[in-house]
Design an enzyme around this catalytic site. Structure first.
Site, mmCIF file in Angstrom:
data_model
loop_
_atom_site.group_PDB
_atom_site.id
_atom_site.type_symbol
_atom_site.label_atom_id
_atom_site.label_comp_id
_atom_site.label_asym_id
_atom_site.label_seq_id
_atom_site.Cartn_x
_atom_site.Cartn_y
_atom_site.Cartn_z
ATOM 1 N N SER A 110 0.943 -1.290 -0.012
ATOM 2 C CA SER A 110 0.025 -0.074 -0.020
ATOM 3 C C SER A 110 0.896 1.469 0.015
ATOM 4 O O SER A 110 0.353 2.435 -0.187
ATOM 5 C CB SER A 110 -0.984 -0.161 1.259
ATOM 6 O OG SER A 110 -0.318 0.007 2.435
ATOM 7 N N LYS B 290 -5.938 3.834 8.911
ATOM 8 C CA LYS B 290 -5.079 4.986 8.283
ATOM 9 C C LYS B 290 -5.727 6.439 8.604
ATOM 10 O O LYS B 290 -4.548 7.519 8.654
ATOM 11 C CB LYS B 290 -4.898 4.555 6.870
ATOM 12 C CG LYS B 290 -3.878 3.310 6.823
ATOM 13 C CD LYS B 290 -3.737 2.974 5.390
ATOM 14 C CE LYS B 290 -2.959 1.461 5.057
ATOM 15 N NZ LYS B 290 -2.824 0.950 3.828
#
Length: 233
Positions: free
Chosen positions: A102, A145
């Site tokens: 990611s 996140k």
């Protein structure tokens, strides 16, 4: 009374900088910011990667570098740069193991910035996997996140288009204060995150030069005298 704090929450830097990008990572204890640094130096095209990284993230660096080379014209990077300079990509906080795909978008952005000399916006955090063709793929851990970005003082996050559905997992009191930009490929990321070169910004912001006044030509007594004027914008 409780002694020294065990954990320190750092505020994210928000001034634009060349070769430094703020990524987002998922950990077993929640989300966290992941700083990625890139530096170029005279050499012969060698690529160095440092930090406690797993094999997946090292492959992301290789894929990001190949993509940037393929898009050199779009980014304004001279072909000679890849032959005459070495590139060093570093992931600070070396005591913390890092792995996963990611960070691909953030890595690609850092390499694009340092080789083109264009600063990256630091008031935006970014997450997303990137393919060799520059497609930004869906990632996991969106809630953690986004909360990490919010805690650090960031209010804008760039993430893959396919992750828009995951916003429903974010608490309303956080989501209402955040801005999200969804991207499908790296061309969109570059448009949002990369700024113009400092020299170009100064040239664009400088006021236009005033035109020099023309000298008056002598006229005869039978000619009509007129005054020259200079207009400034």
């Amino acid at each position: 009374m409780l002694g020294n704090p065990r954990y320190t929450l750092e505020s994210a830097e928000q001034e634009p900088e060349v070769g430094v990008v703020t990524g987002l990572a998922w950990t077993a204890t929640g989300g966290d910011l992941m700083l990625i640094e890139a530096l170029r130096m005279p050499g012969n095209g060698k690529l160095t990667v440092t930090g406690q990284l797993g094999s997946v993230m090292r492959e992301s660096v290789d894929a990001a570098y190949s993509y940037v080379r393929s898009r050199a014209d779009l980014l304004g990077i001279e072909k000679e740069v890849f032959r005459e300079f070495d590139l060093h990509v570093h992931f600070p906080a070396g005591a913390i193991p890092k792995d996963g795909p990611s960070a691909g978008a953030a890595i690609t952005l850092a390499i694009s910035s340092v080789l083109s000399g264009r600063p990256i916006r630091r008031d935006i955090a970014i997450t997303g996997e990137v393919t060799l063709r520059g497609k930004v793929l869906e990632i996991g851990g969106v809630k953690e996140k986004v909360l990490a970005a919010y805690r650090a003082g960031l209010r804008h996050v760039v993430m893959p288009t396919n992750n828009e559905k995951d916003l429903r997992d974010i608490p309303d009191e956080v989501r209402g204060h955040m801005k999200f930009t969804f991207v499908a490929d790296m061309d969109e990321v570059i448009l949002v995150m990369l700024l113009a070169k400092p020299s170009q910004e100064l040239a664009d912001s400088a006021p236009p030069k005033k035109a020099a006044p023309r000298k008056k030509e002598k006229t005869s007594v039978h000619e009509e005298r007129t005054d020259d004027t200079v207009s400034t914008v």
